[in-house]
Scaffold this motif. Structure first.
Motif, PDB file in Angstrom:
ATOM      1  N   THR A 242       0.993  -1.325   0.102  1.00 52.90           N
ATOM      2  CA  THR A 242       0.185  -0.075   0.088  1.00 52.90           C
ATOM      3  C   THR A 242       0.831   1.148   0.163  1.00 52.90           C
ATOM      4  OG1 THR A 242      -1.716  -1.338   1.397  1.00 52.90           O
ATOM      5  CG2 THR A 242      -1.756   1.160   1.350  1.00 52.90           C
ATOM      6  N   ALA A 243       1.773   1.415   0.777  1.00 54.60           N
ATOM      7  CA  ALA A 243       2.696   2.322   0.949  1.00 54.60           C
ATOM      8  C   ALA A 243       3.611   2.488  -0.361  1.00 54.60           C
ATOM      9  CB  ALA A 243       3.770   2.343   2.058  1.00 54.60           C
ATOM     10  N   THR A 244       3.990   1.433  -1.130  1.00 54.55           N
ATOM     11  CA  THR A 244       4.656   1.682  -2.341  1.00 54.55           C
ATOM     12  C   THR A 244       3.870   2.124  -3.206  1.00 54.55           C
ATOM     13  OG1 THR A 244       4.201  -0.384  -2.993  1.00 54.55           O
ATOM     14  CG2 THR A 244       6.223  -0.229  -1.552  1.00 54.55           C
ATOM     15  N   GLN A 245       2.665   2.031  -3.389  1.00 58.86           N
ATOM     16  CA  GLN A 245       1.618   2.328  -4.211  1.00 58.86           C
ATOM     17  C   GLN A 245       1.329   3.877  -4.020  1.00 58.86           C
ATOM     18  OE1 GLN A 245      -1.690  -0.399  -3.953  1.00 58.86           O
ATOM     19  NE2 GLN A 245      -0.898  -1.921  -5.249  1.00 58.86           N
ATOM     20  N   MET A 246       1.185   4.300  -2.878  1.00 62.04           N
ATOM     21  CA  MET A 246       1.003   5.636  -2.531  1.00 62.04           C
ATOM     22  C   MET A 246       2.136   6.478  -3.095  1.00 62.04           C
ATOM     23  SD  MET A 246      -0.123   5.689   1.469  1.00 62.04           S
ATOM     24  CE  MET A 246      -1.642   5.143   2.172  1.00 62.04           C
TER      25      MET A 246
ATOM     26  N   ILE B 171       6.592   4.259  -6.017  1.00 64.72           N
ATOM     27  CA  ILE B 171       8.017   3.715  -6.121  1.00 64.72           C
ATOM     28  C   ILE B 171       8.045   2.179  -5.939  1.00 64.72           C
ATOM     29  CG2 ILE B 171      10.249   4.091  -5.712  1.00 64.72           C
ATOM     30  CD1 ILE B 171       9.515   7.095  -4.763  1.00 64.72           C
ATOM     31  N   PRO B 172       8.929   1.576  -6.576  1.00 67.05           N
ATOM     32  CA  PRO B 172       8.839   0.090  -6.381  1.00 67.05           C
ATOM     33  C   PRO B 172       9.535  -0.113  -5.000  1.00 67.05           C
ATOM     34  CG  PRO B 172       9.727   0.370  -8.562  1.00 67.05           C
ATOM     35  CD  PRO B 172       9.385   1.782  -8.019  1.00 67.05           C
ATOM     36  N   ARG B 173       9.287  -1.196  -4.610  1.00 65.45           N
ATOM     37  CA  ARG B 173       9.742  -1.452  -3.145  1.00 65.45           C
ATOM     38  C   ARG B 173      11.168  -1.572  -2.993  1.00 65.45           C
ATOM     39  NH1 ARG B 173       6.821  -4.663   0.629  1.00 65.45           N
ATOM     40  NH2 ARG B 173       5.693  -5.484  -1.574  1.00 65.45           N
ATOM     41  N   ALA B 174      12.010  -2.021  -4.035  1.00 63.43           N
ATOM     42  CA  ALA B 174      13.372  -2.088  -4.153  1.00 63.43           C
ATOM     43  C   ALA B 174      14.078  -0.552  -4.313  1.00 63.43           C
ATOM     44  CB  ALA B 174      13.768  -2.955  -5.255  1.00 63.43           C
ATOM     45  N   ARG B 175      13.217   0.205  -4.592  1.00 64.69           N
ATOM     46  CA  ARG B 175      13.904   1.440  -4.675  1.00 64.69           C
ATOM     47  C   ARG B 175      13.713   2.202  -3.267  1.00 64.69           C
ATOM     48  NH1 ARG B 175      12.053   4.224  -9.815  1.00 64.69           N
ATOM     49  NH2 ARG B 175      12.941   5.989  -8.823  1.00 64.69           N
TER      50      ARG B 175
ATOM     51  N   PHE C 235      11.756  11.254   0.890  1.00 63.20           N
ATOM     52  CA  PHE C 235      10.231  11.086   0.402  1.00 63.20           C
ATOM     53  C   PHE C 235       9.565  12.205   0.777  1.00 63.20           C
ATOM     54  CE2 PHE C 235      12.252   6.903   0.291  1.00 63.20           C
ATOM     55  CZ  PHE C 235      12.502   6.811  -1.009  1.00 63.20           C
ATOM     56  N   VAL C 236       9.981  13.047   1.546  1.00 70.43           N
ATOM     57  CA  VAL C 236       9.267  13.973   2.355  1.00 70.43           C
ATOM     58  C   VAL C 236       9.320  15.438   1.336  1.00 70.43           C
ATOM     59  CG1 VAL C 236       8.778  15.528   4.324  1.00 70.43           C
ATOM     60  CG2 VAL C 236       9.487  13.140   4.627  1.00 70.43           C
ATOM     61  N   ALA C 237       8.218  16.050   1.231  1.00 73.01           N
ATOM     62  CA  ALA C 237       7.974  17.370   0.476  1.00 73.01           C
ATOM     63  C   ALA C 237       9.074  18.172   1.078  1.00 73.01           C
ATOM     64  CB  ALA C 237       6.798  17.715   0.283  1.00 73.01           C
TER      65      ALA C 237
ATOM     66  N   LEU D 150       6.320  12.923  -1.450  1.00 71.89           N
ATOM     67  CA  LEU D 150       6.505  12.946  -2.699  1.00 71.89           C
ATOM     68  C   LEU D 150       5.941  11.918  -3.459  1.00 71.89           C
ATOM     69  CD1 LEU D 150      10.011  14.923  -2.658  1.00 71.89           C
ATOM     70  CD2 LEU D 150       8.082  15.874  -3.044  1.00 71.89           C
ATOM     71  N   GLN D 151       5.607  11.817  -4.677  1.00 69.61           N
ATOM     72  CA  GLN D 151       5.345  10.775  -5.457  1.00 69.61           C
ATOM     73  C   GLN D 151       6.461  10.687  -6.787  1.00 69.61           C
ATOM     74  OE1 GLN D 151       0.961  11.788  -6.153  1.00 69.61           O
ATOM     75  NE2 GLN D 151       0.504   9.792  -5.010  1.00 69.61           N
ATOM     76  N   GLN D 152       6.322   9.686  -7.362  1.00 68.61           N
ATOM     77  CA  GLN D 152       7.364   9.648  -8.572  1.00 68.61           C
ATOM     78  C   GLN D 152       6.659  10.227  -9.491  1.00 68.61           C
ATOM     79  OE1 GLN D 152       7.506   5.607 -10.071  1.00 68.61           O
ATOM     80  NE2 GLN D 152       9.657   6.020 -10.786  1.00 68.61           N
ATOM     81  N   GLY D 153       7.336  11.321 -10.075  1.00 67.29           N
ATOM     82  CA  GLY D 153       6.832  12.090 -11.172  1.00 67.29           C
ATOM     83  C   GLY D 153       6.801  13.542 -10.766  1.00 67.29           C
ATOM     84  N   GLY D 154       6.805  13.708  -9.463  1.00 63.75           N
ATOM     85  CA  GLY D 154       7.036  15.156  -8.886  1.00 63.75           C
ATOM     86  C   GLY D 154       5.824  15.559  -8.068  1.00 63.75           C
TER      87      GLY D 154
END
Length: 321
Positions: free
Chosen positions: A114-118, A121-125, A134-136, A164-168
């Motif tokens: 769930t957190a990776t989908q939020m 970003i893939p878990r491995a990264r 990952f904080v703004a 932050l989400q992947q993509g900005g």
């Protein structure tokens, strides 16, 4: 080796008691009739030697059966543990909130699906990365203060910030974390992540609506909202005051407006309104006379703003005036 759940007297993280050993032996002997232990006589030796050999063979067979019983019990315990692990894994991975574990350096050690989908970003990264990454940017000071408080205390603490989400992109979350003691490390931080973006947007919308209502009530005039789809009209309290009406005296539709606009002005205004609707103009102003509830004629100036509603099969515009 610690004993698992099973026979009487055997408990988790303990060794078998004397009574448990005696019970196990009795069970094994019951499964092994003495008559079945007949052996081939020794080519040499006394009767006492033969008896001693039979007793030894019996003991070995009993011990073999006891070991087989223990092995079967261990297999059953392993199956139960595997089922429990799978259930826990499903609950962990597919929980409605994000779960993660940080070490004493603030590095991500565990994180659920769930957190990776939020974050997108893939878990491995994500593993072995600092959570601060990952904080703004505007909330990183708040994150550091929150993490220091978690490290220093034992109580569960909450914090709201943007990740932050992947993509900005960014999204608002509520973090709930607590420090946990470990045997093989100084400590760990267990944390949940709850997406509160929708709640934030709803709160902002409610605040915007409140400000709009206060602004309307502060106006010397008033507002009405005509929904073409339902032909319903909302009359603000200020507009009712202008028309000299009390609650319930103005109908929900446009009939009252059409009946009380001065006939000369109605012939001029109605074609203009039709033209606005046909051409889908966004703004329109007009002046006319209208009769109040007590029969007086007053001059009013109306400004129309067209608002397009979402989710309809055709464009049912709304016209607040």
């Amino acid at each position: 080796m610690p004993w698992g759940h099973g026979a009487d007297g055997m408990t988790k993280n303990s060794y078998p008691t004397d009574e448990a050993i005696r019970n196990l032996r009795k069970t094994a002997e019951a499964l092994l009739p003495r008559a079945a232990m007949a052996t081939t006589p020794l080519p040499r030796g006394t009767a006492e030697q033969q008896a001693a050999f039979d007793d030894l063979a019996h003991e070995l067979r009993v011990h073999q059966i006891a070991l087989e019983m223990q092995n079967e019990e261990l297999r059953n315990t392993q199956l139960t543990l595997a089922e429990t692990r799978d259930r826990y894994l499903d609950l962990f991975e597919f929980a409605p909130v994000g779960y993660l574990t940080l070490n004493d350096q603030g590095l991500v050690q565990e994180i659920n699906l769930t957190a990776t989908q939020m974050l997108g970003i893939p878990r491995a990264r994500l593993l072995q990365r600092r959570m601060a990454a990952f904080v703004a940017p505007q909330d990183r000071d708040r994150w550091h203060r929150y993490y220091v408080r978690l490290k220093q205390g034992r109580d569960k603490l909450d914090c709201e910030l943007h990740l932050l989400q992947q993509g900005g992109g960014e999204f608002a979350v509520r973090l709930s974390g607590a420090r946990m003691a470990l045997f093989d490390a100084p400590f760990a931080i267990r944390m949940t992540i709850t997406d509160v973006s929708d709640a934030k947007q709803l709160a902002a919308l409610n605040e915007s609506n409140l400000r709009l209502r206060l602004a309307i009530e502060a106006m010397s005039g008033g507002l009405y909202d005509w929904d073409r789809l339902s032909n319903q009209v909302y009359w603000s309290s200020e507009l009712k005051h202008v028309c000299g009406a009390h609650n319930g005296e103005l109908s929900a539709g446009r009939a009252w407006w059409q009946e009380n606009v001065h006939p000369e002005d109605l012939q001029r205004v109605r074609p203009l309104v039709r033209q606005v609707i046909k051409q889908r103009q966004s703004r329109f102003s007009v002046e006319y006379r209208i009769r109040t509830i007590d029969g007086r004629w007053i001059h009013v100036a109306s400004r129309l703003d067209r608002v397009r509603c979402q989710g309809a099969d055709f464009p049912p515009d709304r016209y607040p005036d």
